[in-house]
Design a protein around this motif. Structure first.
Motif, mmCIF file in Angstrom:
data_model
loop_
_atom_site.group_PDB
_atom_site.id
_atom_site.type_symbol
_atom_site.label_atom_id
_atom_site.label_comp_id
_atom_site.label_asym_id
_atom_site.label_seq_id
_atom_site.Cartn_x
_atom_site.Cartn_y
_atom_site.Cartn_z
ATOM 1 N N ARG A 207 0.728 -2.592 2.881
ATOM 2 C CA ARG A 207 0.648 -1.587 1.835
ATOM 3 C C ARG A 207 1.607 -1.981 0.718
ATOM 4 N N ASN A 208 1.054 -2.314 -0.427
ATOM 5 C CA ASN A 208 1.854 -2.770 -1.553
ATOM 6 C C ASN A 208 2.442 -1.570 -2.291
ATOM 7 N N THR A 209 3.749 -1.605 -2.537
ATOM 8 C CA THR A 209 4.402 -0.530 -3.287
ATOM 9 C C THR A 209 5.016 -1.034 -4.580
ATOM 10 N N ALA A 213 10.314 1.834 -1.225
ATOM 11 C CA ALA A 213 9.254 2.602 -0.581
ATOM 12 C C ALA A 213 9.851 3.643 0.349
ATOM 13 N N CYS A 215 8.445 6.373 3.546
ATOM 14 C CA CYS A 215 7.310 6.589 4.448
ATOM 15 C C CYS A 215 7.609 7.803 5.321
ATOM 16 N N GLY A 251 6.425 -4.429 -0.597
ATOM 17 C CA GLY A 251 5.664 -3.450 0.167
ATOM 18 C C GLY A 251 6.091 -3.422 1.627
#
Length: 396
Positions: A207-209, A213, A215, A251
């Motif tokens: 999952r590219n951020t 990041a 979560c 990510g």
């Protein structure tokens, strides 16, 4: 549409149509294949075919035979059977011969396969298990990566334990952690592809951020928790939502659902056992994690004081830890790996399964005559008895 059951089709579904667990395994394998195909198309791949999987069609045909045997009505379409899959097994229009502890299970839970279905799909006959299950690929890549990072059996075992623990401890992991993992396990194939990267790509999705990041995860087991979900769905977990800040380059990675359900979640009981048994008195007991690259899950060696360096003189305990939704399917499929010889052999259940109504009775009934000499025990009781033995007491 459902194929109408006819005498000429009996050979295709097997003579023992009354084995409803086999029917459920086939339906589960078919559902897993359908889910796999759907994900491939979402990822941009071309559909492999427009037909429903053979496992599903065979399972539905067996279901039709059972309906005919019982004098009931046949399902009129595959969509009707799909609708049944969302209902508790004990309420299906075609009554199934299943244990009471499985009667509330569903094959489809919301928009995903249930834990029962994941287990059943893995137990389906290999010729019918078309699902290309993600966890099977991840486990094979894990073994290969371990084998490539050791010149001796001991070194391979150490690599295997490190990678297996990584899966259990990291359902969500930053890309920086992947970089550290590749530095620790740098071996590559002849094309320059890192073995550990193959393992990682089989187990996780990216999952590219583009920067820092956060979560939403369970405070206990670490699994991702979506917005609006306040109760962790991991069996036996009582954690609550928490926000985890991740230090990333670009990510982070989240375990594929199949890996999480079939490797991470059941591995939590193994990790708890390792943590609890890691403090046994030195010299009196030695803990082994997944000895023989998974001949069993946990083993404890109690050396003979007269010959502490001779493993052949030691007393060995060994256990397989299982956290399965269906006690009946576990009992029918459980086999002790004969590579792991031990004076005392155990099937270790997490506390939430051991205390589940009917679970232990159903499990012991199915194991009778299949795994003689293997004791069913809770994780807490196993740890207590191992500690008592290490301290020179009598655990029995």
């Amino acid at each position: 549409m459902v194929h109408q059951a006819a005498p000429e089709r009996l050979a295709e579904v097997g003579s023992n149509v009354a084995d409803d667990y086999m029917t459920l395994k086939l339906l589960a394998a078919g559902l897993a294949r359908i889910l796999w195909e759907r994900q491939r198309v979402r990822d941009g791949a071309e559909p492999t075919s427009g037909l429903l999987p053979q496992a599903w069609r065979t399972g539905v045909t067996r279901l039709c035979w059972r309906a005919l045997e019982q004098g009931g009505s046949l399902p009129v379409s595959d969509m009707e059977v799909f609708a049944w899959c969302r209902q508790p097994l004990g309420s299906w229009p075609v009554p199934l011969d299943i244990s009471e502890s499985d009667s509330d299970s569903r094959l489809i839970d919301g928009d995903e396969l249930s834990a029962f279905t994941d287990e059943a799909a893995r137990l389906a006959p290999k010729s019918d298990a078309e699902a290309e299950l993600t966890e099977n690929k991840a486990f094979a890549k894990l073994q290969t990566a371990a084998e490539m990072h050791g010149l001796t059996e001991k070194e391979v075992q150490q690599a295997y334990v490190a990678l297996r623990l990584f899966l259990i401890e990291n359902p969500v992991v930053a890309d920086l952690e992947l970089n550290r993992l590749t530095q620790r396990f740098p071996k590559a194939d002849r094309h320059g592809r890192l073995y550990v990267r193959d393992f990682f790509d089989a187990a996780y999705q990216y999952r590219n951020t583009g920067g820092p990041a956060s979560c939403r995860v369970c405070s206990d087991c670490g699994n991702p928790m979506y917005e609006g979900v306040e109760v962790c769905g991991t069996p036996g977990c009582t954690g609550v939502p928490a926000i985890r800040q991740l230090r990333v380059l670009e990510g982070y990675y989240v375990q594929h659902r199949g890996v999480r359900v079939c490797m991470h979640d059941p591995g939590l009981v193994e990790k708890r056992l390792f943590d609890a048994l890691g403090h046994l008195p030195e010299g009196r007991a030695r803990l082994l994690k997944w000895p023989g690259m998974d001949a069993c899950d946990v083993a404890v060696e109690f050396p003979d004081p007269a010959a502490p360096d001779d493993p052949d003189r030691s007393e060995w305990w060994a256990g397989d830890a299982k956290d399965c939704t269906s006690a009946t399917m576990l009992g029918r499929s459980f086999k002790w790996d004969q590579r792991m010889r031990a004076r005392h052999r155990f099937l270790i259940l997490p506390q939430h399964r051991f205390e589940q109504k009917h679970y232990v009775d159903d499990l012991k009934r199915e194991m009778q005559g299949r795994s003689d000499g293997v004791r069913v025990i809770s994780e807490g009781d196993f740890v207590s008895k191992a500690r008592a033995r290490a301290l020179g007491g009598t655990p029995w």
